[in-house]
Enzyme design. Structure first.
Site, PDB file in Angstrom:
ATOM      1  CE  LYS A 114       0.784   1.274   4.534  1.00 22.51           C
ATOM      2  NZ  LYS A 114       1.650   2.543   4.996  1.00 22.51           N
ATOM      3  N   PRO A 141      10.449  -4.015   0.390  1.00 21.61           N
ATOM      4  CG  PRO A 141      10.787  -1.772   0.053  1.00 21.61           C
ATOM      5  CD  PRO A 141      10.119  -2.905  -0.556  1.00 21.61           C
ATOM      6  CG  MET A 142      11.426  -6.404   5.697  1.00 19.79           C
ATOM      7  SD  MET A 142      12.415  -7.751   5.938  1.00 19.79           S
ATOM      8  CE  MET A 142      12.508  -7.274   7.870  1.00 19.79           C
ATOM      9  N   GLY A 143      10.142  -2.214   6.598  1.00 18.06           N
ATOM     10  CA  GLY A 143      10.089  -0.787   7.276  1.00 18.06           C
ATOM     11  C   GLY A 143      10.224   0.348   6.072  1.00 18.06           C
ATOM     12  N   GLY A 172       7.200   1.740   4.957  1.00 20.81           N
ATOM     13  CA  GLY A 172       6.047   2.155   5.071  1.00 20.81           C
ATOM     14  C   GLY A 172       4.999   1.885   3.866  1.00 20.81           C
ATOM     15  CB  ILE A 173       5.094   0.035   0.903  1.00 26.25           C
ATOM     16  CG1 ILE A 173       6.349  -0.865   0.959  1.00 26.25           C
ATOM     17  CG2 ILE A 173       5.412   1.364   0.354  1.00 26.25           C
ATOM     18  CD1 ILE A 173       6.829  -1.422  -0.508  1.00 26.25           C
ATOM     19  N   GLY A 174       3.683  -1.278   3.961  1.00 26.84           N
ATOM     20  CA  GLY A 174       3.065  -2.471   4.762  1.00 26.84           C
ATOM     21  C   GLY A 174       3.189  -3.749   4.493  1.00 26.84           C
ATOM     22  CB  SER A 204       0.447  -4.693   7.473  1.00 25.89           C
ATOM     23  OG  SER A 204       1.362  -3.897   8.385  1.00 25.89           O
ATOM     24  CB  SER A 205       0.364  -6.919   2.914  1.00 25.85           C
ATOM     25  OG  SER A 205      -0.357  -7.252   1.740  1.00 25.85           O
ATOM     26  CG  ASP A 233      -0.518   0.230   8.502  1.00 21.22           C
ATOM     27  OD1 ASP A 233      -1.390   1.090   8.637  1.00 21.22           O
ATOM     28  OD2 ASP A 233       0.430   0.555   7.948  1.00 21.22           O
TER      29      ASP A 233
END
Ligand SMILES: C[C@](O)(CO)[C@H](O)COP(=O)(O)OP(=O)(O)OC[C@H]1O[C@@H](n2ccc(N)nc2=O)[C@H](O)[C@@H]1O
Ligand SMILES: Nc1ncnc2c1ncn2[C@@H]1O[C@H](COP(=O)(O)OP(=O)(O)OP(=O)(O)O)[C@@H](O)[C@H]1O
Length: 280
Positions: free
Chosen positions: A11, A94-96, A98-100, A103-104, A136
């Site tokens: 996201k 990529p981890m951390g 901000g693209i979730g 969470s996804s 998220d």
């Protein structure tokens, strides 16, 4: 062959306004979660015992801390499901960033295991279970591009024009918790309506703070802003810009500095997970 393969899309936060802070320390916010047709993938196979096994191990994340494992255990606990699963996580996001990604992954695990274990939880029940693991997760369970309020769990599906996004992933990991705990963070943005956002847009209240703390984020923002209005997603580190066509986004991606990874993805209103496993 796995019993089930599910995508776990990324996201973007097309804007992120922080409107207050709750007594428990969590922040009230307004955001627009734009789903992308790009993400991780989970291959899930049933086990006859109740073990949850995940492969491969992500760097810096012990297996029991992986949100996929946490989600699977939470579902077992909530429903009394006795089966286990072997899960293979194809990590592309990529981890951390901000693209979730985490969470996804967790949301796809909840949806997939609810199906394979015949737990029978409704989508809202799964979203509520996910919310206990991360703010998220609900939007990925609901699987729609959505306007969000509260701590990100009050969702209202919204149809956005399906644009193309160039996402740059500066090589640094930003901890969401550390940004939300900074004293300098602005927490008093006045709430806006959906109509006001659609007319005038919004901003990311974390962006100036994160760009000041992380030079690679600042560099990527400055570079992309030369080509198109660029913004950070979530608490970073990824930044993005919108384009009318894939070709325009790819043309800018091709010119980026070689040390900044990036990708082009289409904005979608409905997650591919929704189409794989329609549910109530
Ligand atoms: C900033 C966003 O990425 C916007 O989409 C999300 O709200 C963050 O969601 P997330 O990564 O799932 O966050 P969580 O794992 O629930 O929380 C991580 C930490 O961020 C802080 N946090 C998170 C969400 C929120 N609305 N207020 C907060 O203050 C809390 O300190 C929490 O301990
Ligand atoms: N499956 C997973 N994928 C990625 N990170 C995970 C996963 N499980 C646990 N984590 C942990 O969660 C942290 C944040 O991961 P994630 O990639 O979801 O961040 P993010 O994109 O910034 O998320 P958000 O936008 O939801 O804040 C990671 O640094 C890692 O320690």
């Amino acid at each position: 062959m796995p019993d089930l393969t599910l995508p776990a899309p990324a996201k973007l936060n097309l804007f992120l306004h922080i409107t207050g802070r709750r007594p428990d320390g969590y922040h009230n916010l307004q955001t627009l979660f734009q789903l992308l047709d790009y993400g991780d993938q989970l291959d899930i196979s049933l086990r006859s015992d109740s073990e949850i096994r995940l492969q491969p191990t992500l760097p810096g994340v012990p297996e029991q801390d992986n949100l996929v494992v946490k989600a699977a255990r939470a579902l077992q606990q909530a429903t009394g499901a006795r089966r286990g699963a072997d899960i293979y996580l194809h990590k592309r996001l990529p981890m951390g960033g901000g693209i979730g990604g985490g969470s996804s992954d967790a949301a796809s695990a909840l949806i997939g295991l609810n199906h394979l274990w015949n737990c029978g939880l409704s989508r809202p029940a799964l979203a509520a279970l996910g919310a206990r693991l991360g703010a998220d997760i609900p939007v990925f369970v609901e699987a729609r591009t959505a306007w969000a309020e509260g701590i990100g769990e009050q969702l209202q599906a919204i149809e956005m024009p399906e644009k193309w996004f160039l996402v740059l992933a500066p090589k640094c990991t930003v901890s969401t918790a550390s940004i939300f705990s900074r004293r300098e963070l602005t927490r008093d943005t006045t709430a806006i309506t959906v109509a006001a956002f659609l007319e005038r847009g919004g901003r990311n209240d974390c962006q100036a703070l994160v760009a000041g703390l992380y030079p690679p984020v600042d560099e990527a923002l400055r570079w992309l802003s030369q080509h198109s209005p660029a913004q950070m997603t979530g608490t970073g580190a990824c930044i993005f810009a919108a384009f009318a066509s894939a070709a325009q986004a790819q043309a800018v991606l091709a010119q980026r500095p070689a040390h900044i990874p990036g990708f082009v993805a289409k904005g979608i209103n409905r997650s591919p997970v929704y189409d794989r496993l329609p549910m109530s």
